[in-house]
Design a protein around this motif. Structure first.
Motif, PDB file in Angstrom:
ATOM      1  N   UNK A  61      21.967  21.337 -25.229  1.00  0.00           N
ATOM      2  CA  UNK A  61      22.927  20.421 -25.103  1.00  0.00           C
ATOM      3  C   UNK A  61      23.458  19.546 -25.871  1.00  0.00           C
ATOM      4  N   UNK A  62      22.569  18.649 -26.266  1.00  0.00           N
ATOM      5  CA  UNK A  62      23.189  18.096 -27.193  1.00  0.00           C
ATOM      6  C   UNK A  62      24.025  18.312 -29.158  1.00  0.00           C
ATOM      7  N   UNK A  63      24.101  19.916 -28.557  1.00  0.00           N
ATOM      8  CA  UNK A  63      24.096  20.311 -30.148  1.00  0.00           C
ATOM      9  C   UNK A  63      25.160  21.216 -29.160  1.00  0.00           C
ATOM     10  N   UNK A  64      25.587  20.979 -27.903  1.00  0.00           N
ATOM     11  CA  UNK A  64      26.893  21.961 -27.859  1.00  0.00           C
ATOM     12  C   UNK A  64      28.405  21.317 -27.907  1.00  0.00           C
ATOM     13  N   UNK A  65      28.017  19.693 -28.960  1.00  0.00           N
ATOM     14  CA  UNK A  65      29.378  18.854 -29.402  1.00  0.00           C
ATOM     15  C   UNK A  65      29.223  19.788 -30.192  1.00  0.00           C
TER      16      UNK A  65
END
Length: 529
Positions: free
Chosen positions: A168-172
């Protein structure tokens, strides 16, 4: 080399092998709905960022199913590997293979390379998921065996949750780094697993099988005797293992065909179906494709990902009661209650979607074609609630017990191969469902829930009539229950009359052998087992 002897520390390190499976599940479920993934692996007509449709439904199913496909092969191979090099080294080999797979996945240039990397990763998961339960069950005392083996499922839930939030964090992050970063970070737990296993002992039962008796006794002393080789439980375990090995030495080398012989087929079918049913609960629908389900319920963007993550937290928290109490509850009641609750939530979701839902516009909800049905308003909130309740029902029941139960059923000479066969059934059905569910959402829509509800109904009936209780019994005593003419024969008798022996096992572990014998009644029976 220094060896750790605390069974909780041993289990905490070994179950990282289970955590690898969890990392894979959520890395795919969190990534396969992001635009970075959909655009890079796009097979649809639209290439404008924000409108990419991603791989075709059957191709996405193939990408997801590549991992369980590799796991099936790894589980089958692990049966031979573990008998050859031991439980400990098999797990370490699996950790190395996982790191190789991570390199291919993180560096994927196309769908073919991604599928290959996931097959390699799956090969590792097949080895570890089959042999970690065997390794822990052969080291754990009876009263803690369920808790410690079931901890593999807890590790899976932690892996799912941790990797989901990393993804989820990497999706940004812009570009392909959005999915390459989490896929590369999956290698870290495998490195920790390899290093940690170096400090753990080998299974005493495998050592005994190889006539390494001094090493077997030293492991029993380290793990169960706190350094005292004369501890009553150590002596009893050693004598039980010795008697079993002497009996098995009269048998020929074991092959998978032995599991189909008349004296073994009943146990083989129970172990295999434990793993098959755990897949047919529909839990993988919630894990791999939760993004599709919640998209149909009207959630999009960050709200979709955060709402999906709640089920992973529920999965972690609700596994804890099973770890604390499954050895007291027993295996049978836990499986029965789980099946009953899960069928309730599945049928409820099917009813809600059929009554209040409607077909989605062409192309699916939010450009996700698998989200081919949509539901809004308070009914959509009920679908989300039932999804959470389903996860809360699976987590303390079929999740851990499906790993605990099979290693308890088999004698030492076939345990490695038998659990490998049972686990291979898990991965075969995992592969089938991972491939089947995306097209199912497109073609039969809400009826997918009906299908899994029927499976849960069937497993309730099957467990009630065919699955005996094994909780609280030493592994050698479980073998005696199936073969001893003085003991209960589970073929043709009433499985639902079997009971947990937690109290007896606890007395034995604390050295109160005589008290345990008097409580059981017949000294001849105790001598037999």
């Amino acid at each position: 080399m220094y060896q750790l002897g605390n069974v909780y520390v041993i289990a905490a390190i070994a179950i990282i092998g289970g955590g690898l499976f969890g990392f894979d599940i959520s890395s795919m479920s969190a990534i396969n709905v992001t635009q970075a993934y959909l655009c890079y692996f796009n097979q649809g007509p639209n290439y404008t960022y924000g409108e990419c449709s991603g791989p075709k439904s059957d191709v996405q199913g193939g990408i997801t199913a590549a991992m369980p496909g590799g796991s099936w092969l790894g589980a089958i191979v692990s049966g031979v590997l573990t008998d050859w090099v031991g439980r400990k080294k098999s797990i370490m080999i699996g950790a190395v293979i996982w790191c190789i797979g991570c390199v291919f996945v993180a560096a994927s240039q196309n769908i073919g390379m991604l599928i290959f990397g996931r097959i390699v990763n799956g090969f590792c998961v097949g080895i570890c998921s089959a042999q970690v339960p065997v390794y822990i069950s052969e080291l754990a005392p009876p009263t803690k065996r369920g808790r410690l083996v079931g901890a593999q499922q807890w590790a899976i839930t932690w892996g799912i949750m941790i990797m989901f939030y990393i993804s989820y964090g990497s999706s940004f992050v812009d570009g392909t780094a959005a999915f390459r970063i989490p896929w590369a970070l999956q290698a870290i737990p495998a490195i920790l697993l390899y290093i940690g296993m170096m400090f753990l002992p080998e299974s005493p039962r495998w050592l005994a099988r190889k006539d390494r008796w001094e090493e077997a006794m030293s492991v029993l002393t380290l793990v169960h005797g706190k350094g005292d080789p004369n501890h009553p439980f150590v002596q009893k375990e050693f004598e039980d293992i010795k008697a079993m090995c002497e009996f098995e030495r009269r048998n020929a080398d074991v092959t998978y065909l032995e599991l189909l012989k008349p004296n073994m087929i009943n146990r083989t079918h129970i172990g295999v179906f434990t793993q098959i049913w755990s897949q047919l609960t529909g839990m993988n629908v919630m894990m791999y494709y939760i993004g599709y389900v919640f998209t149909m319920a009207g959630l999009t963007g960050n709200t979709l990902l955060v709402s999906s993550s709640i089920q992973y937290v529920i999965n972690v928290v609700m596994t804890i009661p099973a770890l604390l109490y499954v050895d007291r509850w027993g295996r049978r009641p836990t499986l029965l209650v789980g099946a009953l609750l899960m069928m309730t939530w599945l049928y409820t979701n099917a009813g809600l979607l059929a009554t209040y839902g409607k077909p989605a516009p062409p192309g699916g909800v939010d450009h996700i074609k698998e989200a081919s049905w949509e539901i809004t308003g308070s009914a959509s909130k009920a679908v989300i609630a039932c999804t959470y309740l389903f996860v809360a029902s699976f987590a303390p029941t079929w999740g851990p017990v499906s790993w605990i139960y099979p290693p308890e059923l088999y004698p030492l000479r076939v345990r490695g191969k038998a659990v490998a066969l049972a686990t291979s059934a898990n991965w075969a059905f995992n592969f089938a469902l991972a491939y089947f569910v995306p097209p199912a959402f497109v073609n039969i829509k809400w009826k997918t829930y009906i299908l899994f509800g029927v499976f849960c109904t069937a497993m309730f009936v099957h467990v009630f009539f065919m699955f005996p209780e094994t909780a609280g019994k030493p592994l050698e005593e479980v073998e005696a229950m199936f073969t001893d003419p003085h003991g209960p024969k589970y073929i043709g008798t009433l499985a639902w009359k079997t009971r947990v022996h937690y109290g007896d096992a606890a007395k034995m572990e604390h050295g109160d052998i005589e008290k345990s014998i008097s409580d059981r009644g017949s000294p001849e029976r105790v001598e037999k087992v």
